[in-house]
Design a protein around this motif. Structure first.
Motif, mmCIF file in Angstrom:
data_model
loop_
_atom_site.group_PDB
_atom_site.id
_atom_site.type_symbol
_atom_site.label_atom_id
_atom_site.label_comp_id
_atom_site.label_asym_id
_atom_site.label_seq_id
_atom_site.Cartn_x
_atom_site.Cartn_y
_atom_site.Cartn_z
ATOM 1 N N GLY A 1 35.162 24.821 35.149
ATOM 2 C CA GLY A 1 34.222 25.555 36.011
ATOM 3 C C GLY A 1 34.513 27.047 36.019
ATOM 4 N N ASN A 2 35.098 27.515 34.933
ATOM 5 C CA ASN A 2 35.442 28.936 34.776
ATOM 6 C C ASN A 2 36.368 29.459 35.879
ATOM 7 N N GLN A 3 37.182 28.549 36.458
ATOM 8 C CA GLN A 3 38.210 28.993 37.413
ATOM 9 C C GLN A 3 39.546 29.056 36.701
ATOM 10 N N HIS A 4 40.146 30.232 36.698
ATOM 11 C CA HIS A 4 41.399 30.435 35.973
ATOM 12 C C HIS A 4 42.577 30.487 36.942
ATOM 13 N N LEU A 5 43.603 29.705 36.648
ATOM 14 C CA LEU A 5 44.790 29.615 37.498
ATOM 15 C C LEU A 5 45.553 30.939 37.496
ATOM 16 N N ARG A 6 46.026 31.360 38.663
ATOM 17 C CA ARG A 6 46.860 32.562 38.770
ATOM 18 C C ARG A 6 48.283 32.112 39.097
ATOM 19 N N VAL A 7 49.251 32.621 38.339
ATOM 20 C CA VAL A 7 50.650 32.201 38.517
ATOM 21 C C VAL A 7 51.529 33.439 38.688
ATOM 22 N N SER A 8 52.409 33.423 39.696
ATOM 23 C CA SER A 8 53.391 34.514 39.839
ATOM 24 C C SER A 8 54.685 33.919 40.410
ATOM 25 N N PHE A 9 55.761 34.708 40.380
ATOM 26 C CA PHE A 9 57.029 34.247 40.944
ATOM 27 C C PHE A 9 56.957 34.308 42.472
ATOM 28 N N SER A 10 57.643 33.361 43.127
ATOM 29 C CA SER A 10 57.622 33.332 44.585
ATOM 30 C C SER A 10 59.013 33.662 45.113
ATOM 31 N N LYS A 11 59.069 34.209 46.349
ATOM 32 C CA LYS A 11 60.393 34.436 46.965
ATOM 33 C C LYS A 11 60.805 33.190 47.757
ATOM 34 N N SER A 12 59.856 32.233 47.948
ATOM 35 C CA SER A 12 60.142 31.050 48.759
ATOM 36 C C SER A 12 60.780 29.959 47.919
ATOM 37 N N THR A 13 61.416 29.014 48.601
ATOM 38 C CA THR A 13 61.804 27.775 47.945
ATOM 39 C C THR A 13 61.144 26.649 48.735
ATOM 40 N N ILE A 14 61.018 25.475 48.101
ATOM 41 C CA ILE A 14 60.293 24.378 48.772
ATOM 42 C C ILE A 14 61.311 23.466 49.447
#
Length: 511
Positions: free
Chosen positions: A498-511
């Motif tokens: 559907g022409n939606q592109h995933l955005r990925v970046s580094f996080s400062k959080s942990t899960i």
């Protein structure tokens, strides 16, 4: 926070009410605020005002803010009103009780009161209360912000106990530019003598302990600086008192400094801070949060963090030299994606005769410094990459008609640049490479299993996953930082349908 620009702003009544405030002062510490003009000093010493909960403060530095004036009274009890006379460099501070005012005046008779390292003069006022316009919103907002610092019902002793440490704990949020010891020393020394600083990283956050020569300077610095940004819309200061009352500094280097003991060793092969970096900071000390020209200072800060000397013009290059690349795997596109986390990559050139090295042109030298300080020493495709500043000012494109086997690529018009918009939220979400990735722009029908499978296919192991409430964003944790770097390279801008592109970046959080 600026002070009230003129007395009329904070006062409801006419000039008769103000005649007491408006008499000029001759500059003696014992002059009372209600004294007539041109009075003889000997008379004035006799006529010193009796105790009052209103304190008169004189000889304020021009740029002093209301918050800094309030900070003088804060350790002694509740501050209930303030009136500043900007043109006269004076202020009136109303304490909640006369007892608090007496404690404050007695304390400052033994300890020199300072605002921005300038001595101010403190005495009782002839007025028993401040009749200012209670509806003046700015004054009320300042006082509310200050009373939030004090816990409800705290008495003078408790407030003094909470604020009796000369050591502040500082956390830097949204750390878009690295922050050095010299940046901290320059900003905080406006409030008193900075004796020692120790910096460290804890929970993926840059933190510092900073010791003043006295607790009042620490109190003033906390009140004036907590929540402020060092650079434009980033590097936000979060300040608390430390339980420590004295710091033990063993080494003078780029992580710790005892300004009272210049003879300390650098220790453990740590370089002492390059003198060129200190020079970069000393050039402009006129503003805070502007103490620093954000461009040269941020570049110098990043250079210091990357332990790079600012010799000659090296600091002004926006071009990076990246070496020890995995030449079987690396492409201009993969370098564009990884380095694009820290700035807008304009061009990439893998060197024809040395394919384990590449030149990367960022949009300015700050972004180059930032990418270097975060990516030097990280693992990409199984090899620890080295990132340094290049002596080149630009990356040349191949001459027309020449095929360089796709080793050079121009990304100047890419739609994937993260930092094109001034003030973009991306500026506030720049973190060092970490095993946890932040995902956004996730289509509604995509499930946790879909994303776990997608990220497992990059060759790593998914350790944890968490959707945000609206399910458009999520955190995903890989088992190592290297796996997260690989996943970001492979899946940033991945077409989810559907022409939606995933955005990925580094996080400062942990899960």
């Amino acid at each position: 926070m600026e002070g009230i620009s003129d007395v009329a702003v904070g006062v409801k009544r006419g000039s008769d009410e103000l005649s007491m405030y408006n008499s000029p002062n001759s500059g003696m510490s014992s002059i009372s605020d209600g004294a007539p003009n041109g009075s003889d000093s000997k008379k004035l010493r006799v006529e010193e005002a009796p105790p009052s909960r209103v304190i008169h403060i004189r000889k304020l530095p021009n740029e002093a803010s209301e918050a800094e004036v309030i900070a003088l009274g804060l350790p002694f009890g509740k501050v209930t009103n303030i009136l500043t006379l900007k043109g006269k460099n004076q202020a009136f501070l109303e304490m909640g009780t006369e007892e608090a005012a007496v404690t404050m005046v007695n304390y400052y008779s033994k300890v020199t009161p300072l605002i921005r390292n300038v001595q101010v003069f403190i005495q009782y006022s002839n007025h028993k209360e401040l009749k200012t316009d209670a509806s003046n919103q700015r004054t009320q907002a300042v006082l509310q912000a200050v009373s939030a610092v004090q816990s409800p019902g705290s008495d003078v002793q408790e407030v003094l106990a909470a604020a009796s440490s000369p050591v502040l704990r500082i956390i830097i949020d949204n750390m878009f530019y690295p922050v050095t010891l010299d940046v901290l020393q320059q900003i905080f020394s406006k409030f008193g003598t900075v004796m020692k600083i120790i910096t460290f990283t804890k929970n993926n956050q840059f933190q510092a302990l900073l010791q003043f020569s006295d607790p009042v300077s620490a109190q003033q610095a906390k009140l004036a600086l907590d929540g402020q940004n060092i650079y434009n819309s980033c590097c936000t200061l979060r300040i608390d008192f430390s339980k420590l009352v004295n710091l033990n500094v063993k080494y003078n280097n780029d992580k710790s400094r005892d300004y009272t003991r210049p003879e300390l060793p650098a220790g453990d092969g740590q370089p002492s801070l390059d003198p060129a970096v200190a020079v970069a900071f000393s050039k402009d000390s006129s503003s805070l949060l502007g103490a620093l020209n954000p461009l040269s200072a941020a570049a110098a800060a990043a250079a210091a963090a990357g332990r790079v000397a600012l010799a000659g013009q090296a600091g002004s290059s926006g071009v990076l030299l990246v070496s020890n690349l995995n030449e079987e795997m690396v492409t201009p596109q993969s370098l564009f994606t990884l380095f694009g986390v820290y700035g807008d990559v304009q061009r990439v050139k893998i060197l024809y005769n040395k394919k384990d090295s590449a030149l990367i042109q960022m949009s300015d030298s700050n972004q180059a410094q930032l990418a270097m300080s975060h990516l030097n020493g990280q693992k990409m495709y199984g090899k620890i990459i080295r990132v340094t500043l290049s002596k080149h000012q630009t990356v040349a494109l191949p001459r027309d008609g020449l095929d360089d086997q796709g080793l050079t690529k121009d990304f100047a018009n890419s739609s994937l640049h993260r930092f094109k918009k001034p003030g973009s939220k991306n500026f506030q979400n720049i973190f060092p490479p970490s095993a946890t990735l932040h995902l956004s722009n996730i289509p509604q029908d995509v499930t946790e299993d879909d994303l776990r499978l997608l990220f497992s296919n990059t060759g790593g192991t998914v350790k944890a996953f968490k959707f945000f409430q609206d399910r458009k964003m999520a955190l995903i944790q890989m088992s190592t930082v290297e796996e997260a770097i690989q996943a970001l390279i492979d899946l940033h801008n991945y077409n989810m349908g559907g022409n939606q592109h995933l955005r990925v970046s580094f996080s400062k959080s942990t899960i």
